[in-house]
Design a protein around this motif. Sequence first.
Motif, PDB file in Angstrom:
ATOM      1  N   ILE A 143       0.785  -1.236  -0.002  1.00 13.07           N
ATOM      2  CA  ILE A 143       0.122   0.129  -0.008  1.00 13.07           C
ATOM      3  C   ILE A 143       0.878   1.408  -0.031  1.00 13.07           C
ATOM      4  O   ILE A 143       2.043   1.306   0.331  1.00 13.07           O
ATOM      5  CB  ILE A 143      -0.916   0.119   1.299  1.00 13.07           C
ATOM      6  CG1 ILE A 143      -0.110  -0.029   2.566  1.00 13.07           C
ATOM      7  CG2 ILE A 143      -2.036  -1.327   0.852  1.00 13.07           C
ATOM      8  CD1 ILE A 143      -0.930   0.266   3.616  1.00 13.07           C
ATOM      9  N   LEU A 144       0.179   2.360  -0.458  1.00 13.20           N
ATOM     10  CA  LEU A 144       0.919   3.456  -0.422  1.00 13.20           C
ATOM     11  C   LEU A 144       1.151   4.140   1.118  1.00 13.20           C
ATOM     12  O   LEU A 144       0.314   3.758   1.874  1.00 13.20           O
ATOM     13  CB  LEU A 144       0.228   4.772  -1.059  1.00 13.20           C
ATOM     14  CG  LEU A 144       0.197   4.394  -2.812  1.00 13.20           C
ATOM     15  CD1 LEU A 144      -0.816   5.335  -3.276  1.00 13.20           C
ATOM     16  CD2 LEU A 144       1.589   4.822  -3.376  1.00 13.20           C
ATOM     17  N   GLU A 145       2.139   4.837   1.267  1.00 16.81           N
ATOM     18  CA  GLU A 145       2.532   5.516   2.596  1.00 16.81           C
ATOM     19  C   GLU A 145       1.495   6.678   2.766  1.00 16.81           C
ATOM     20  O   GLU A 145       1.393   7.242   3.944  1.00 16.81           O
ATOM     21  CB  GLU A 145       3.725   5.849   2.911  1.00 16.81           C
ATOM     22  CG  GLU A 145       4.634   4.545   3.002  1.00 16.81           C
ATOM     23  CD  GLU A 145       6.160   4.680   3.329  1.00 16.81           C
ATOM     24  OE1 GLU A 145       6.632   5.999   3.347  1.00 16.81           O
ATOM     25  OE2 GLU A 145       6.844   3.766   3.346  1.00 16.81           O
ATOM     26  N   ASN A 146       1.131   7.143   1.606  1.00 17.51           N
ATOM     27  CA  ASN A 146       0.334   8.705   1.667  1.00 17.51           C
ATOM     28  C   ASN A 146      -0.756   8.383   2.291  1.00 17.51           C
ATOM     29  O   ASN A 146      -1.414   7.393   2.395  1.00 17.51           O
ATOM     30  CB  ASN A 146      -0.157   9.076   0.194  1.00 17.51           C
ATOM     31  CG  ASN A 146       1.187   8.901  -0.830  1.00 17.51           C
ATOM     32  OD1 ASN A 146       1.954   7.993  -0.878  1.00 17.51           O
ATOM     33  ND2 ASN A 146       1.436  10.071  -1.445  1.00 17.51           N
ATOM     34  N   GLU A 147      -1.286   9.527   2.958  1.00 14.91           N
ATOM     35  CA  GLU A 147      -2.512   9.647   3.996  1.00 14.91           C
ATOM     36  C   GLU A 147      -3.702  10.440   2.949  1.00 14.91           C
ATOM     37  O   GLU A 147      -3.310  11.525   2.630  1.00 14.91           O
ATOM     38  CB  GLU A 147      -2.317  10.179   5.337  1.00 14.91           C
ATOM     39  CG  GLU A 147      -1.799   9.195   6.111  1.00 14.91           C
ATOM     40  CD  GLU A 147      -1.702   9.633   7.553  1.00 14.91           C
ATOM     41  OE1 GLU A 147      -2.511  10.485   7.883  1.00 14.91           O
ATOM     42  OE2 GLU A 147      -0.837   9.029   8.465  1.00 14.91           O
ATOM     43  N   PHE A 148      -4.763   9.788   2.475  1.00 13.77           N
ATOM     44  CA  PHE A 148      -5.638  10.446   1.899  1.00 13.77           C
ATOM     45  C   PHE A 148      -6.625  11.257   2.782  1.00 13.77           C
ATOM     46  O   PHE A 148      -7.054  10.419   3.707  1.00 13.77           O
ATOM     47  CB  PHE A 148      -6.133   9.849   0.750  1.00 13.77           C
ATOM     48  CG  PHE A 148      -5.153   9.213  -0.246  1.00 13.77           C
ATOM     49  CD1 PHE A 148      -4.743  10.157  -1.318  1.00 13.77           C
ATOM     50  CD2 PHE A 148      -4.837   7.980  -0.155  1.00 13.77           C
ATOM     51  CE1 PHE A 148      -3.782   9.730  -2.156  1.00 13.77           C
ATOM     52  CE2 PHE A 148      -3.828   7.668  -0.958  1.00 13.77           C
ATOM     53  CZ  PHE A 148      -3.275   8.273  -1.899  1.00 13.77           C
ATOM     54  N   GLU A 149      -7.239  12.165   2.611  1.00 11.21           N
ATOM     55  CA  GLU A 149      -8.405  12.687   3.201  1.00 11.21           C
ATOM     56  C   GLU A 149      -9.851  11.618   3.142  1.00 11.21           C
ATOM     57  O   GLU A 149      -9.691  11.069   2.127  1.00 11.21           O
ATOM     58  CB  GLU A 149      -8.872  14.138   2.886  1.00 11.21           C
ATOM     59  CG  GLU A 149      -9.434  14.102   1.536  1.00 11.21           C
ATOM     60  CD  GLU A 149      -9.657  15.730   1.312  1.00 11.21           C
ATOM     61  OE1 GLU A 149     -10.904  16.083   1.681  1.00 11.21           O
ATOM     62  OE2 GLU A 149      -9.199  16.293   0.271  1.00 11.21           O
ATOM     63  N   GLN A 150     -10.647  12.002   3.938  1.00 10.18           N
ATOM     64  CA  GLN A 150     -11.649  10.946   4.055  1.00 10.18           C
ATOM     65  C   GLN A 150     -12.894  11.676   3.222  1.00 10.18           C
ATOM     66  O   GLN A 150     -13.084  13.133   3.272  1.00 10.18           O
ATOM     67  CB  GLN A 150     -12.191  10.576   5.501  1.00 10.18           C
ATOM     68  CG  GLN A 150     -13.345   9.668   5.624  1.00 10.18           C
ATOM     69  CD  GLN A 150     -13.435   9.207   7.128  1.00 10.18           C
ATOM     70  OE1 GLN A 150     -13.645  10.122   7.773  1.00 10.18           O
ATOM     71  NE2 GLN A 150     -13.665   7.694   7.153  1.00 10.18           N
ATOM     72  N   ASP A 151     -13.559  10.867   2.374  1.00 12.25           N
ATOM     73  CA  ASP A 151     -14.648  11.331   1.484  1.00 12.25           C
ATOM     74  C   ASP A 151     -15.678  11.794   2.465  1.00 12.25           C
ATOM     75  O   ASP A 151     -16.113  11.568   3.635  1.00 12.25           O
ATOM     76  CB  ASP A 151     -14.987  10.349   0.800  1.00 12.25           C
ATOM     77  CG  ASP A 151     -16.277  10.678  -0.353  1.00 12.25           C
ATOM     78  OD1 ASP A 151     -16.061  11.628  -1.043  1.00 12.25           O
ATOM     79  OD2 ASP A 151     -17.306  10.121  -0.233  1.00 12.25           O
ATOM     80  N   ASN A 152     -16.306  13.209   1.926  1.00  8.96           N
ATOM     81  CA  ASN A 152     -17.569  13.586   2.667  1.00  8.96           C
ATOM     82  C   ASN A 152     -18.510  14.255   1.731  1.00  8.96           C
ATOM     83  O   ASN A 152     -19.446  14.951   2.007  1.00  8.96           O
ATOM     84  CB  ASN A 152     -16.989  14.936   3.554  1.00  8.96           C
ATOM     85  CG  ASN A 152     -16.213  16.151   2.643  1.00  8.96           C
ATOM     86  OD1 ASN A 152     -16.235  15.964   1.261  1.00  8.96           O
ATOM     87  ND2 ASN A 152     -15.831  17.124   3.416  1.00  8.96           N
TER      88      ASN A 152
END
Length: 276
Positions: A128-137
């Motif tokens: 998996i990517l180490e990037n953190e993505f924002e949560q969908d709203n």
Amino acid sequence: MNFVKLNLARNCLKYLIRLYGINEIFIPFYTCPTVWNAVRQEGCHIEFYHIDKNFLPVQTFPKYAFILYTNYFGLCTKNCQNLAKVYPNLIVDNSHSFFSEPIGLASFNSLRKFFDVPNGAYLFTDIILENEFEQDNLVLSSAKFSQNYPQFLQNELALNKEITIKMLSENVQNKMKNIDFCFEKDKRIRIFKQYDNIFRGDNEIALSLDDEEVPYCYPFCTSNTIYNKIFKKNGIILLKLWKNYPKIFGEYYLSNTAAIPLDDEILANKIISIFS
């Protein structure tokens, strides 16, 4: 194998392009154009390929090429398995096959094509990517194509604007916890078999339902115009899959394919009573 919960199936492919540094990928002509757009948005080059009547690629690929294969209608699991044995970098689009086991280098599905949720997808991958993505709203009302066509179109337009990879919303995650998966599987298989008994004789798609497969829809492809007239006369609107292909393409005949839903008991009873 890890799995990542994202907001859209097309964004699973974007995630994989970043994860594996994919510069070029083979993609079938016969698939949703949103897939093409997602790849291009990542600056990845597309090599298109055609499929035959068995929904298999008509060409061979370099052994280590990145290849996207669509599990069409959820009825092409054997094709996926056979291709994965030959091509180690096969990526399987299981948007039409939520219940399929992970296959190939990576695979992903779609929640909204199977359940009463507005969006969401599960991506299965070893790393998996180490990037953190924002949560969908994004707030959308769930809408079935067969029951609320205007709302369905409105949702599709809204989702087409969602080009950013995001994590699955808490709202959708909570809804998924309340789904009776065994009931949903049994219902889809039962309704598929009922439709197949009715339409098989005039269906130009000869795919059969194998053990363990749980299809997205009953794909009905026919040149017999009487069916469209009967559906229209009875106020039944059916989603047409991926049309507008040039006549020179072998996939052109598939432009007539209607995706008859398998999640709507009321619609199923209506169709069965009309054609029985």
